[in-house]
Design a protein around this motif. Structure first.
Motif, PDB file in Angstrom:
ATOM      1  N   SER A   1      55.188 -23.531 -36.360  1.00  0.00           N
ATOM      2  CA  SER A   1      54.529 -24.564 -36.846  1.00  0.00           C
ATOM      3  C   SER A   1      55.442 -26.021 -37.085  1.00  0.00           C
ATOM      4  O   SER A   1      55.119 -27.014 -36.455  1.00  0.00           O
TER       5      SER A   1
ATOM      6  N   ASP B   1      45.311 -32.460 -45.930  1.00  0.00           N
ATOM      7  CA  ASP B   1      45.671 -31.949 -44.900  1.00  0.00           C
ATOM      8  C   ASP B   1      45.942 -32.492 -43.654  1.00  0.00           C
ATOM      9  O   ASP B   1      45.402 -33.879 -43.450  1.00  0.00           O
TER      10      ASP B   1
ATOM     11  N   THR C   1      46.946 -32.222 -39.190  1.00  0.00           N
ATOM     12  CA  THR C   1      46.834 -31.487 -38.186  1.00  0.00           C
ATOM     13  C   THR C   1      47.299 -31.949 -37.050  1.00  0.00           C
ATOM     14  O   THR C   1      47.082 -33.046 -36.550  1.00  0.00           O
TER      15      THR C   1
ATOM     16  N   TYR D   1      47.109 -31.489 -32.779  1.00  0.00           N
ATOM     17  CA  TYR D   1      46.490 -30.761 -31.692  1.00  0.00           C
ATOM     18  C   TYR D   1      47.386 -30.853 -30.460  1.00  0.00           C
ATOM     19  O   TYR D   1      47.227 -31.973 -29.919  1.00  0.00           O
TER      20      TYR D   1
ATOM     21  N   ASN E   1      47.922 -25.435 -33.205  1.00  0.00           N
ATOM     22  CA  ASN E   1      47.344 -26.420 -34.150  1.00  0.00           C
ATOM     23  C   ASN E   1      48.148 -26.043 -35.336  1.00  0.00           C
ATOM     24  O   ASN E   1      47.862 -25.410 -36.275  1.00  0.00           O
TER      25      ASN E   1
ATOM     26  N   GLU F   1      49.452 -27.132 -39.021  1.00  0.00           N
ATOM     27  CA  GLU F   1      48.896 -27.847 -40.060  1.00  0.00           C
ATOM     28  C   GLU F   1      49.646 -27.955 -41.387  1.00  0.00           C
ATOM     29  O   GLU F   1      50.138 -26.816 -41.881  1.00  0.00           O
TER      30      GLU F   1
ATOM     31  N   ASP G   1      49.271 -28.448 -45.444  1.00  0.00           N
ATOM     32  CA  ASP G   1      47.964 -28.438 -46.429  1.00  0.00           C
ATOM     33  C   ASP G   1      48.548 -28.692 -47.789  1.00  0.00           C
ATOM     34  O   ASP G   1      49.785 -28.446 -48.396  1.00  0.00           O
TER      35      ASP G   1
ATOM     36  N   THR H   1      53.039 -25.354 -44.596  1.00  0.00           N
ATOM     37  CA  THR H   1      52.659 -25.371 -43.212  1.00  0.00           C
ATOM     38  C   THR H   1      51.902 -24.203 -42.917  1.00  0.00           C
ATOM     39  O   THR H   1      52.669 -23.060 -43.338  1.00  0.00           O
TER      40      THR H   1
ATOM     41  N   GLN I   1      47.294 -22.793 -37.754  1.00  0.00           N
ATOM     42  CA  GLN I   1      45.735 -22.319 -37.972  1.00  0.00           C
ATOM     43  C   GLN I   1      45.367 -21.941 -36.623  1.00  0.00           C
ATOM     44  O   GLN I   1      44.371 -21.194 -36.669  1.00  0.00           O
TER      45      GLN I   1
ATOM     46  N   GLN J   1      40.120 -33.204 -29.660  1.00  0.00           N
ATOM     47  CA  GLN J   1      40.951 -32.400 -30.355  1.00  0.00           C
ATOM     48  C   GLN J   1      40.878 -30.933 -29.764  1.00  0.00           C
ATOM     49  O   GLN J   1      39.554 -30.391 -29.613  1.00  0.00           O
TER      50      GLN J   1
ATOM     51  N   TRP K   1      42.048 -19.177 -45.015  1.00  0.00           N
ATOM     52  CA  TRP K   1      41.859 -20.504 -44.761  1.00  0.00           C
ATOM     53  C   TRP K   1      40.683 -20.957 -43.602  1.00  0.00           C
ATOM     54  O   TRP K   1      40.848 -21.908 -43.190  1.00  0.00           O
TER      55      TRP K   1
ATOM     56  N   GLN L   1      42.289 -40.213 -37.254  1.00  0.00           N
ATOM     57  CA  GLN L   1      42.358 -39.129 -36.216  1.00  0.00           C
ATOM     58  C   GLN L   1      42.919 -40.154 -35.167  1.00  0.00           C
ATOM     59  O   GLN L   1      42.607 -41.232 -35.003  1.00  0.00           O
TER      60      GLN L   1
END
Length: 445
Positions: free
Chosen positions: A9, A74, A76, A78, A92, A94, A96, A125, A128, A149, A205, A444
């Motif tokens: 990640s 959060d 993320t 992509y 992906n 992420e 959080d 991290t 996801q 996405q 999650w 986004q």
């Protein structure tokens, strides 16, 4: 394994950031242009919710507590690669942080789908999604696809096969809805963005590992999926070998009323694993004098369910939706929430009529219910996935209304005000009603 996932990640986040900042190619106006085989998107969401004081004669281990305020954050990334025509690989990672109200407990139709079943004080991290998708064109009209996405820009034919394999959300493929399915852009309540009775396979999650196949033919789509359940109900770790699994089947029909598109979906699921039956837990508790616990009576069995999902454009700016579902409520829920029967309906209206075409107003109502066996279990002190006040002498339907206004000051940024009225939280007429007030800030690219 956790360290490896976290490292993947972190590398993906760093690589994506470098791509965005440096860019392999830049256009004449100095805007970033990525090669056709690469796609990078990102999002960040901050959600704050509070519930002012409400009547509460007692509080149990899984009760919604009055007078609190919680936030979640959060972000993320992509990143997608297209190795050949129709093939896509997406990752992906992420970051959080934060907690839902009462640490995501106390309401079966929980007020924030941005709050996971695990909360942490410091950012962490997670990987996801990591999946491969292959689309095979089978003819028909050509349809343009906008890049988004986990979606490459391009085109496909109306008749096609789509295969997805890896780690992703069951809700990425099943029980989707144009007006109520994205807590980062529309409604927040769990039982509005998904059918509350759809006990979909997921870790804490909301993601699983598995495979999904979709066959699009004319106005119809047939979907089938197989996914790993978590090792224990409501667990953080997924099975790896389908020793406990979920099978999903969905039939979708798309139509038009005049020029206004709509869709009808029927979704079936069957969970196969080690479950506890409520009456078995009650019988054991009566014999031992202890509090009932389904974990003590788990054995191999299956738990099926079905839901209906409707969406309909009415005026181009006004859209309506509805869902209804039920499952085998004699057996404990596995990976989603404590809802055996559910009905939700509502709509969203864009702001074209008042000069804000990108703003949205949404309104929804939800009715969640339990079987008698499930009510008896909670009344005897049993604890569910999200609910459990220690007793339930006066059970009632959990009724929730949600209203929001999502204001978009600039492209890609939304600021949403949200209000939810929760009657009989946790199916308990002795507590509430609760008023949940929220703010969501989402961006986004």
């Amino acid at each position: 394994m956790k360290a490896v996932v976290n490292r993947i990640s972190q590398v993906a986040l760093a690589a994506g950031a470098l791509l965005v900042m440096a860019g392999p190619v830049r256009a004449a106006d100095d805007s970033l242009v990525l090669p056709d085989w690469l796609a990078v998107h990102g999002q960040g969401t901050f959600t704050l919710q509070g519930d002012p004081d409400f009547p509460s004669h007692y509080v149990g281990p899984n009760s919604l507590k009055p007078g609190q305020r919680k936030e979640t954050i959060d972000a993320t990334l992509y990143v997608g690669v297209q190795p050949w025509k129709g093939g896509e690989v997406w990752v992906n990672p992420e970051v959080d942080q934060g907690f839902g109200l009462s640490n995501t407990l106390g309401v079966a139709g929980f007020p924030s789908a941005e709050a996971y079943k695990v909360g942490k004080k410091h950012p962490y991290t997670r990987l996801q999604r990591l999946f491969f998708r292959q689309t095979v064109d089978l003819g028909g009209d050509s349809e343009t696809v906008e890049g988004d996405q986990n979606v490459f820009a391009g085109s496909h034919t109306s008749n096609r096969l789509v295969l997805t394999i890896g780690k992703f959300g069951v809700g990425d493929v099943f029980d989707t809805n144009r007006y109520a399915h994205d807590p980062r852009n529309d409604f927040l309540n769990w039982a509005v963005v998904d059918a509350g009775s759809f006990d979909y396979a997921a870790d804490a999650w909301g993601y699983s590992t598995g495979v999904a196949a979709e066959w699009y033919q004319g106005a119809w789509t047939l979907r089938f999926g197989a996914f790993n359940l978590s090792k224990v109900p409501n667990g953080e770790v997924l099975e790896r070998d389908f020793s406990q699994y979920q099978l999903d089947l969905e039939v979708e029909h798309r139509h038009k009323i005049g020029d206004h598109p709509g869709a009808v979906r029927v979704t079936f699921f069957r969970n196969d694993g080690y479950f506890g039956r409520f009456d078995d837990a009650l019988a054991l508790a009566a014999a031992t004098g202890e509090t009932p616990d389904t974990a003590r009576v788990r054995r191999r069995m299956n738990r099926p369910g079905v839901s209906l999902n409707l969406e309909q454009d009415v005026t181009g700016s006004l859209g309506l939706f509805a869902r209804a579902g039920l499952n085998n409520g004699q057996i404990e829920p596995y990976d989603f929430t404590d809802i055996d029967r559910t009905v939700s309906l509502g709509g969203s209206l864009t702001g074209s009529g008042w000069g804000r075409p990108h703003d949205t107003v949404g309104l929804a109502g939800v009715f969640n219910g339990l079987t008698r066996e499930h009510e008896r279990y909670l009344d005897a002190g049993g604890i569910g996935v999200l609910v459990g006040d220690g007793t339930l002498p006066h059970p009632g339907t959990e009724m929730i209304a949600e209203a929001y206004y999502d204001y978009l000051p600039v492209e890609g940024v939304g600021v949403m005000l949200d209000y939810q009225f929760v009657a009989n939280p946790g199916y308990n007429r002795d507590r509430g009603p609760a008023n949940v007030i929220g703010v969501r800030v989402h961006g986004q690219f």
